[in-house]
Design a protein around this motif. Structure first.
Motif, PDB file in Angstrom:
ATOM      1  N   PHE A 133       0.838  -1.212   0.000  1.00 21.15           N
ATOM      2  CA  PHE A 133       0.000   0.000   0.000  1.00 21.15           C
ATOM      3  C   PHE A 133       0.871   1.260   0.000  1.00 21.15           C
ATOM      4  CE2 PHE A 133      -3.819  -2.283   2.026  1.00 21.15           C
ATOM      5  CZ  PHE A 133      -4.516  -2.285   0.831  1.00 21.15           C
ATOM      6  N   LEU A 134       1.849   1.284   0.896  1.00 28.52           N
ATOM      7  CA  LEU A 134       2.704   2.465   1.044  1.00 28.52           C
ATOM      8  C   LEU A 134       3.526   2.713  -0.214  1.00 28.52           C
ATOM      9  CD1 LEU A 134       3.300   4.600   3.158  1.00 28.52           C
ATOM     10  CD2 LEU A 134       5.157   3.170   4.022  1.00 28.52           C
ATOM     11  N   LEU A 135       4.045   1.640  -0.811  1.00 33.77           N
ATOM     12  CA  LEU A 135       4.813   1.768  -2.055  1.00 33.77           C
ATOM     13  C   LEU A 135       3.946   2.328  -3.174  1.00 33.77           C
ATOM     14  CD1 LEU A 135       7.343   1.274  -3.776  1.00 33.77           C
ATOM     15  CD2 LEU A 135       6.529  -1.067  -4.150  1.00 33.77           C
ATOM     16  N   LEU A 136       2.722   1.844  -3.267  1.00 28.85           N
ATOM     17  CA  LEU A 136       1.798   2.338  -4.293  1.00 28.85           C
ATOM     18  C   LEU A 136       1.515   3.819  -4.120  1.00 28.85           C
ATOM     19  CD1 LEU A 136      -0.807  -0.545  -4.720  1.00 28.85           C
ATOM     20  CD2 LEU A 136       0.477   0.545  -6.570  1.00 28.85           C
ATOM     21  N   LEU A 142       4.847  10.224  -7.179  1.00 30.35           N
ATOM     22  CA  LEU A 142       5.884  10.423  -8.191  1.00 30.35           C
ATOM     23  C   LEU A 142       5.267  10.484  -9.586  1.00 30.35           C
ATOM     24  CD1 LEU A 142       8.636   8.015  -6.829  1.00 30.35           C
ATOM     25  CD2 LEU A 142       8.779  10.497  -6.966  1.00 30.35           C
ATOM     26  N   PHE A 143       4.235   9.689  -9.807  1.00 30.50           N
ATOM     27  CA  PHE A 143       3.537   9.683 -11.093  1.00 30.50           C
ATOM     28  C   PHE A 143       2.924  11.053 -11.379  1.00 30.50           C
ATOM     29  CE2 PHE A 143      -0.478   8.905 -13.448  1.00 30.50           C
ATOM     30  CZ  PHE A 143       0.049   8.366 -14.611  1.00 30.50           C
ATOM     31  N   LYS A 166       6.847  -1.138 -14.576  1.00 35.01           N
ATOM     32  CA  LYS A 166       8.125  -0.990 -15.286  1.00 35.01           C
ATOM     33  C   LYS A 166       9.182  -0.281 -14.436  1.00 35.01           C
ATOM     34  CE  LYS A 166       6.211  -1.014 -19.966  1.00 35.01           C
ATOM     35  NZ  LYS A 166       6.039  -0.235 -21.234  1.00 35.01           N
ATOM     36  N   PHE A 167       8.838   0.042 -13.183  1.00 32.59           N
ATOM     37  CA  PHE A 167       9.767   0.645 -12.213  1.00 32.59           C
ATOM     38  C   PHE A 167      10.336   1.984 -12.698  1.00 32.59           C
ATOM     39  CE2 PHE A 167      10.045  -3.996 -11.745  1.00 32.59           C
ATOM     40  CZ  PHE A 167       9.652  -4.121 -10.428  1.00 32.59           C
ATOM     41  N   GLU A 168       9.546   2.720 -13.472  1.00 32.33           N
ATOM     42  CA  GLU A 168      10.009   4.018 -13.958  1.00 32.33           C
ATOM     43  C   GLU A 168      10.195   5.007 -12.813  1.00 32.33           C
ATOM     44  OE1 GLU A 168       7.709   5.612 -17.183  1.00 32.33           O
ATOM     45  OE2 GLU A 168       7.307   3.626 -18.013  1.00 32.33           O
ATOM     46  N   TYR A 169       9.449   4.813 -11.725  1.00 39.97           N
ATOM     47  CA  TYR A 169       9.521   5.732 -10.595  1.00 39.97           C
ATOM     48  C   TYR A 169      10.888   5.739  -9.938  1.00 39.97           C
ATOM     49  CZ  TYR A 169       8.274   1.212  -8.541  1.00 39.97           C
ATOM     50  OH  TYR A 169       8.226  -0.112  -8.216  1.00 39.97           O
ATOM     51  N   PHE A 171      13.807   5.625 -11.475  1.00 37.76           N
ATOM     52  CA  PHE A 171      14.644   6.563 -12.236  1.00 37.76           C
ATOM     53  C   PHE A 171      14.202   8.009 -12.012  1.00 37.76           C
ATOM     54  CE2 PHE A 171      14.471   2.521 -14.600  1.00 37.76           C
ATOM     55  CZ  PHE A 171      15.829   2.184 -14.577  1.00 37.76           C
ATOM     56  N   ASP A 172      12.884   8.231 -11.926  1.00 37.55           N
ATOM     57  CA  ASP A 172      12.382   9.583 -11.671  1.00 37.55           C
ATOM     58  C   ASP A 172      12.802  10.080 -10.296  1.00 37.55           C
ATOM     59  OD1 ASP A 172      11.217   9.897 -14.118  1.00 37.55           O
ATOM     60  OD2 ASP A 172       9.238   9.212 -13.494  1.00 37.55           O
ATOM     61  N   LEU A 173      12.740   9.183  -9.293  1.00 39.27           N
ATOM     62  CA  LEU A 173      13.139   9.568  -7.944  1.00 39.27           C
ATOM     63  C   LEU A 173      14.624   9.907  -7.895  1.00 39.27           C
ATOM     64  CD1 LEU A 173      12.381   9.895  -4.970  1.00 39.27           C
ATOM     65  CD2 LEU A 173      12.840   7.469  -4.646  1.00 39.27           C
ATOM     66  N   LYS A 174      15.435   9.096  -8.573  1.00 39.77           N
ATOM     67  CA  LYS A 174      16.872   9.356  -8.622  1.00 39.77           C
ATOM     68  C   LYS A 174      17.158  10.695  -9.290  1.00 39.77           C
ATOM     69  CE  LYS A 174      21.201   7.486 -10.458  1.00 39.77           C
ATOM     70  NZ  LYS A 174      21.825   6.424 -11.290  1.00 39.77           N
ATOM     71  N   ALA A 175      16.464  10.962 -10.401  1.00 42.82           N
ATOM     72  CA  ALA A 175      16.652  12.234 -11.111  1.00 42.82           C
ATOM     73  C   ALA A 175      16.236  13.414 -10.246  1.00 42.82           C
ATOM     74  CB  ALA A 175      15.859  12.223 -12.416  1.00 42.82           C
ATOM     75  N   ARG A 176      15.145  13.264  -9.493  1.00 45.51           N
ATOM     76  CA  ARG A 176      14.667  14.338  -8.616  1.00 45.51           C
ATOM     77  C   ARG A 176      15.688  14.647  -7.531  1.00 45.51           C
ATOM     78  NH1 ARG A 176      10.342  17.992  -8.963  1.00 45.51           N
ATOM     79  NH2 ARG A 176       8.772  17.113 -10.329  1.00 45.51           N
ATOM     80  N   ILE A 177      16.239  13.600  -6.927  1.00 43.98           N
ATOM     81  CA  ILE A 177      17.223  13.787  -5.857  1.00 43.98           C
ATOM     82  C   ILE A 177      18.473  14.472  -6.396  1.00 43.98           C
ATOM     83  CG2 ILE A 177      18.749  12.580  -4.249  1.00 43.98           C
ATOM     84  CD1 ILE A 177      16.549  10.465  -3.967  1.00 43.98           C
ATOM     85  N   GLU A 178      18.952  14.009  -7.573  1.00 46.01           N
ATOM     86  CA  GLU A 178      20.147  14.618  -8.175  1.00 46.01           C
ATOM     87  C   GLU A 178      19.900  16.073  -8.538  1.00 46.01           C
ATOM     88  OE1 GLU A 178      21.017  12.104 -11.457  1.00 46.01           O
ATOM     89  OE2 GLU A 178      22.052  10.584 -10.244  1.00 46.01           O
ATOM     90  N   THR A 179      18.707  16.369  -9.059  1.00 48.57           N
ATOM     91  CA  THR A 179      18.355  17.754  -9.401  1.00 48.57           C
ATOM     92  C   THR A 179      18.334  18.632  -8.158  1.00 48.57           C
ATOM     93  OG1 THR A 179      17.017  17.003 -11.272  1.00 48.57           O
ATOM     94  CG2 THR A 179      16.617  19.234 -10.461  1.00 48.57           C
ATOM     95  N   GLY A 180      17.788  18.095  -7.069  1.00 48.02           N
ATOM     96  CA  GLY A 180      17.755  18.850  -5.816  1.00 48.02           C
ATOM     97  C   GLY A 180      19.143  19.142  -5.292  1.00 48.02           C
ATOM     98  N   ILE A 181      20.042  18.149  -5.381  1.00 50.44           N
ATOM     99  CA  ILE A 181      21.417  18.338  -4.906  1.00 50.44           C
ATOM    100  C   ILE A 181      22.129  19.371  -5.756  1.00 50.44           C
ATOM    101  CG2 ILE A 181      23.669  17.216  -4.659  1.00 50.44           C
ATOM    102  CD1 ILE A 181      22.157  14.646  -3.956  1.00 50.44           C
ATOM    103  N   ARG A 182      21.967  19.257  -7.096  1.00 53.91           N
ATOM    104  CA  ARG A 182      22.606  20.242  -7.983  1.00 53.91           C
ATOM    105  C   ARG A 182      22.071  21.639  -7.737  1.00 53.91           C
ATOM    106  NH1 ARG A 182      22.064  16.233 -12.045  1.00 53.91           N
ATOM    107  NH2 ARG A 182      20.185  17.283 -12.799  1.00 53.91           N
TER     108      ARG A 182
END
Length: 406
Positions: A133-136, A142-143, A166-169, A171-182
């Motif tokens: 439930f929590l993962l969904l 993220l969606f 397809k576990f796209e989330y 990659f999106d989460l990783k991109a969001r974190i990297e964008t925040g750090i940058r």
């Protein structure tokens, strides 16, 4: 005796609701003050802000091993949101709907209900099922934040399922974190560059003043003119330095005094939520024992209606202002949050036991009234007054039936 308990019940509810409002506001302010990205704030604080009363009361009940109140609160809140909140909005004003509301969020709400029904067939929700439930819920957020915003065309339920499986989330989460750090690194570089520019300007100003002070060969007129020029230059430099200082201060946000005040508000609101939830749930269990009814019925009635009062008040205000469709969107989002987030968190604290009345009667009615809501959304793309009246009658009849059954 009973009057005192009723007053404590109401007081606990008020502390819970008002404390939740203050907690979300203060925590958002503090998060921004310390440079937390807007993404993280939106993902955690803002998204669950309207569900804090339900979340706090359910977590408190879960710690008390009162599974009936947790399940009753979630199911009752979902039913009340449709049968009470949406019906009220429709009775006050015709509620405009749209295809996206049905084919994306409406179907996701329906999917979460079907998943709940599947999980409770064995009369319990395990920690693994709570984790699903929590993962969904996290994937749903993220969606909305990534997939939906990146596409100009409408994104529906089918795309959400593809996004999940397809576990796209990830990659999106990783991109969001990297964008925040940058972003934070770039902000620090800009602040450093502004400070260096200000210091360089000060050094140049001091050097010019020394040269002008050593020049003794100029006439009195020239000296006077140069003095005026220096005064103008100094004024410009001071204005520039003042503007640069304002930029630095704006980046750093508010003063330490304000930060201390917000921390005090955060701590105070946190205590209010804890104390309010404790007394609210405690008195709910007390009334369940006095009235000799199952905890689930108290959760479906007193607890769920109490925690849904803020949504009801907001809906009434929105409907009167002509924004009833916004209230409908909030109801669908709240139902998704109740099922996925609240059951997920509560089930992780302690596995939930589900009663027969929840499996055989309450859950099927929640599924039925949710399907009816989606049908009303589809008919003419608006919820009419008589449809709102039908929802209200169904809700009232169900509450009478469930208490007679209990």
């Amino acid at each position: 005796m009973y009057l005192i308990n009723a007053l404590i019940f109401v007081g606990g509810l008020l502390l819970l609701v008002k404390g939740a409002d203050l907690f979300v506001m203060s925590s958002s302010w503090i998060a921004k003050r310390f440079g937390v990205s807007e993404f993280i704030i939106g993902l955690t604080l803002v998204s669950i802000g309207t569900s804090v009363p339900e979340l706090a009361s359910s977590l408190t009940a879960s710690f008390e091993h009162a599974s009936g109140i947790v399940i009753g609160n979630v199911l009752g809140s979902n039913i009340a949101n449709i049968g009470l909140v949406v019906s009220t909005a429709a009775l006050l004003s015709n509620v405009s709907t749209e295809e996206l509301m049905l084919r994306r969020d409406g179907y996701i709400m329906l999917f979460s209900i079907f998943l709940f029904l599947l999980f409770v067939l064995n009369f319990r929700i395990s920690r693994i099922e709570a984790l699903i439930f929590l993962l969904l819920y996290i994937v749903y957020l993220l969606f909305l934040l990534d997939k939906v915003k990146k596409h100009e065309e409408d994104i529906y339920f089918k795309e959400f399922m593809n996004y999940f499986f397809k576990f796209e989330y990830i990659f999106d989460l990783k991109a969001r974190i990297e964008t925040g750090i940058r972003g934070r690194m770039e902000e620090k570089i800009i602040k450093k560059a502004v400070k260096e520019s200000y210091e360089e300007t000060e050094r140049e100003t001091k050097t010019e003043e020394m040269i002008r002070a050593e020049d003794k060969t100029c006439t009195e007129i020239q000296a006077k003119n140069e003095t005026e020029i220096r005064a103008e230059d100094k004024t410009c430099t001071e204005i520039q330095a003042e503007n640069e200082t304002e930029i630095i201060n704006e980046t750093e946000n508010l003063s330490e005094g304000s930060l201390l005040i917000e921390f005090l508000k955060l701590v105070t609101s946190g205590f209010a939520i804890i104390i309010g939830a404790k007394y609210f749930i405690g008195q709910s269990m007390f009334f369940a024992q006095i009235l000799e009814v199952p905890d689930t019925l108290i959760g479906v009635s007193l607890v769920s209606i109490g925690t849904s009062l803020p949504e009801l008040m907001v809906t009434v205000s929105a409907a009167r202002s002509g924004y009833a469709s916004i209230a409908l969107g909030n109801v669908i989002g709240s139902n998704i949050t109740n099922t996925l987030l609240i059951l997920g968190c509560s089930g992780l604290v302690y596995p939930l036991t589900v009663t027969e009345i929840s499996v055989y009667y309450i859950t099927p009615f929640m599924l039925f009234i949710s399907l009816l809501l989606l049908l009303f959304i589809r008919t003419g793309w608006r919820i009419k007054r008589f449809e709102g009246f039908i929802l209200f009658l169904l809700y009232s009849g169900f509450m009478v039936f469930i208490f007679r059954l209990g």
